[in-house]
Design a protein around this motif. Structure first.
Motif, short mmCIF file in Angstrom:
data_model
loop_
_atom_site.label_atom_id
_atom_site.label_comp_id
_atom_site.label_asym_id
_atom_site.label_seq_id
_atom_site.Cartn_x
_atom_site.Cartn_y
_atom_site.Cartn_z
N GLU A 1 0.81 -1.22 0.00
CA GLU A 1 0.00 0.00 0.00
C GLU A 1 0.84 1.27 0.00
O GLU A 1 0.30 2.38 -0.10
CB GLU A 1 -0.95 0.01 1.21
N GLU A 2 2.16 1.13 0.12
CA GLU A 2 3.01 2.32 0.10
C GLU A 2 2.81 3.10 -1.20
O GLU A 2 2.66 2.50 -2.26
CB GLU A 2 4.48 1.92 0.22
N PRO A 3 2.81 4.43 -1.14
CA PRO A 3 2.66 5.23 -2.37
C PRO A 3 3.84 5.03 -3.30
O PRO A 3 4.96 4.76 -2.87
CB PRO A 3 2.59 6.66 -1.84
N ASP A 4 3.58 5.13 -4.60
CA ASP A 4 4.64 5.03 -5.59
C ASP A 4 4.46 6.17 -6.60
O ASP A 4 3.56 7.00 -6.47
CB ASP A 4 4.63 3.66 -6.29
N SER A 5 5.33 6.21 -7.61
CA SER A 5 5.31 7.36 -8.52
C SER A 5 4.00 7.53 -9.29
O SER A 5 3.53 8.66 -9.43
CB SER A 5 6.49 7.27 -9.50
N PRO A 6 3.33 6.45 -9.77
CA PRO A 6 2.04 6.70 -10.44
C PRO A 6 0.94 7.11 -9.46
O PRO A 6 -0.03 7.74 -9.84
CB PRO A 6 1.71 5.35 -11.07
N ASN A 7 1.11 6.70 -8.17
CA ASN A 7 0.09 7.00 -7.15
C ASN A 7 0.78 7.60 -5.94
O ASN A 7 0.99 6.92 -4.92
CB ASN A 7 -0.66 5.72 -6.76
N PRO A 8 1.16 8.87 -6.00
CA PRO A 8 2.00 9.45 -4.94
C PRO A 8 1.26 9.77 -3.65
O PRO A 8 1.90 10.03 -2.64
CB PRO A 8 2.53 10.73 -5.59
N ILE A 9 -0.08 9.76 -3.66
CA ILE A 9 -0.84 10.11 -2.45
C ILE A 9 -1.10 8.84 -1.65
O ILE A 9 -1.75 7.91 -2.15
CB ILE A 9 -2.17 10.80 -2.81
N PRO A 10 -0.64 8.77 -0.40
CA PRO A 10 -0.91 7.59 0.42
C PRO A 10 -2.41 7.41 0.65
O PRO A 10 -3.14 8.39 0.81
CB PRO A 10 -0.17 7.89 1.73
N CYS A 11 -2.84 6.15 0.68
CA CYS A 11 -4.26 5.88 0.85
C CYS A 11 -4.68 5.82 2.32
O CYS A 11 -5.86 5.67 2.62
CB CYS A 11 -4.64 4.57 0.15
N SER A 12 -3.72 5.91 3.24
CA SER A 12 -4.02 5.84 4.66
C SER A 12 -2.81 6.33 5.44
O SER A 12 -1.69 6.37 4.91
CB SER A 12 -4.36 4.40 5.08
N LEU B 1 -9.84 6.16 -1.34
CA LEU B 1 -8.51 6.08 -1.96
C LEU B 1 -7.98 4.66 -2.11
O LEU B 1 -6.78 4.46 -2.29
CB LEU B 1 -7.48 6.92 -1.17
N GLU B 2 -8.87 3.66 -2.03
CA GLU B 2 -8.39 2.29 -2.19
C GLU B 2 -7.92 2.06 -3.62
O GLU B 2 -8.53 2.53 -4.58
CB GLU B 2 -9.48 1.29 -1.82
N ARG B 3 -6.82 1.30 -3.77
CA ARG B 3 -6.26 1.02 -5.09
C ARG B 3 -6.09 -0.47 -5.28
O ARG B 3 -6.04 -1.23 -4.31
CB ARG B 3 -4.89 1.72 -5.24
N VAL B 4 -5.98 -0.88 -6.52
CA VAL B 4 -5.67 -2.28 -6.83
C VAL B 4 -4.16 -2.43 -6.80
O VAL B 4 -3.44 -1.74 -7.52
CB VAL B 4 -6.23 -2.68 -8.21
#
Length: 313
Positions: A133-144, A273-276
């Motif tokens: 679940e750590e943020p990465d470059s395509p998804n820089p905003i943390p989900c929690s 903000l949940e992601r796959v």
């Protein structure tokens, strides 16, 4: 004899790692805020072989709050571990505001203190439990807050390795499940124990796809991270590499518990903000030679059997 330190030793993954390590001939040191009062009873509660109960009593327990820098410094200087598995923390993806500070302290500050004192003392490798679940470059905003703390920890770990040559490996772990998971708010044990009581599980829409990984496979991966060469400063994904929706997990659990009533989907809101998220298992195999071996169906069956066998299930 290898000296091994496990933080969060009474937690779900930490306890299963201790069970494996206690039977491997290492000098095992375990850290928790409150060590178990009856170690053999604790050993049996996590599925430890009664024949090896004497190994459990040989675990050296340390009552240390890793938020305290000086206490952490004294621990590392005393034990001087060859390998540290850092699994302590609050494993929750809640977004409640009041949990931001506790998660920062328990998930980031504990890891930072360990990195700092390990660097100071020249102790051995640290295997940090990260999260997919750590943020990465395509998804820089943390989900929690949990994801933010884990992401910050990984960033500092890579800095410590690059600037100060601290020997660290980051294990990004997917959604872990399996026997002896004491936190019944987690999805799999919650659904199983609710079904076994003949009650209807209250769930979100449950359409989110998740990468599920059996706890024994995670333990294998962590130990491979500890001993693989050429992976200092690297991030290793520990997951199945495939996704399965929560609804599908619940369906499979109902098949394994035929008496289970229909669950209540939509009874609780979905988290924002949940992601796959899916583990890159191919790269993990190349880096540390690890692959998960427990299929989802086999893992769920073993987990249901364990909870069904517990008193009061």
């Amino acid at each position: 004899m290898e000296k091994v330190l496990v933080t969060g030793a009474r937690g779900f993954i930490g306890s299963q790692l201790c069970k494996r390590l206690a039977n491997s001939g290492v000098e095992l040191h375990a850290v928790s805020r409150q060590p178990p009062a009856d170690v053999p009873a604790w050993w049996r509660s996590i599925g430890g072989d009664v024949g090896y109960a004497r190994r459990a009593t040989a675990i050296r327990w340390w009552n240390v709050d890793l938020i305290d820098l000086q206490a952490t410094r004294e621990l590392i200087r005393t034990v001087r571990p060859d390998t540290t598995y850092h699994l302590a923390g609050l494993a929750t993806s809640t977004s409640r505001f009041e949990m931001v500070l506790p998660i920062l302290q328990n998930n980031f500050l504990t890891a930072f203190n360990l990195l700092l004192v390990t660097c100071e003392s020249g102790a051995g490798r640290i295997v940090l439990a990260g999260s997919v679940e750590e943020p990465d470059s395509p998804n820089p905003i943390p989900c929690s807050p949990y994801a933010a703390a884990k992401g910050a920890t990984s960033a500092f770990a890579r800095m410590f390795e690059a600037l100060y040559q601290t020997e660290v490996v980051i294990a990004k772990i997917a959604m872990v499940y399996g026997p002896a998971q004491a936190d019944l708010t987690k999805l799999v044990p919650y659904v199983i124990t609710t079904f076994l009581r003949g009650e209807r599980a209250k769930l979100s829409s449950s359409v989110r796809p998740v990468d599920w990984i059996y706890v024994d496979d995670v333990v294998d991966g962590l130990m491979d991270c500890a001993h693989a060469s050429g992976v200092r400063g690297r991030t290793i994904d520990l997951g199945w590499g495939k996704v399965c929706t929560i609804r599908e997990i619940v369906r499979r659990l109902r098949e394994l518990i035929p008496e289970a009533p229909e669950p209540l989907f939509g009874a609780v809101p979905d988290r924002p903000l949940e992601r796959v998220l899916k583990a890159d298992v191919a790269t993990s195999c190349k880096l540390i030679g690890w692959n998960p071996s427990t299929t989802l169906q086999a893992g769920l069956r073993r987990t249901v059997e364990w909870y069904r066998s517990r008193p009061g299930a």
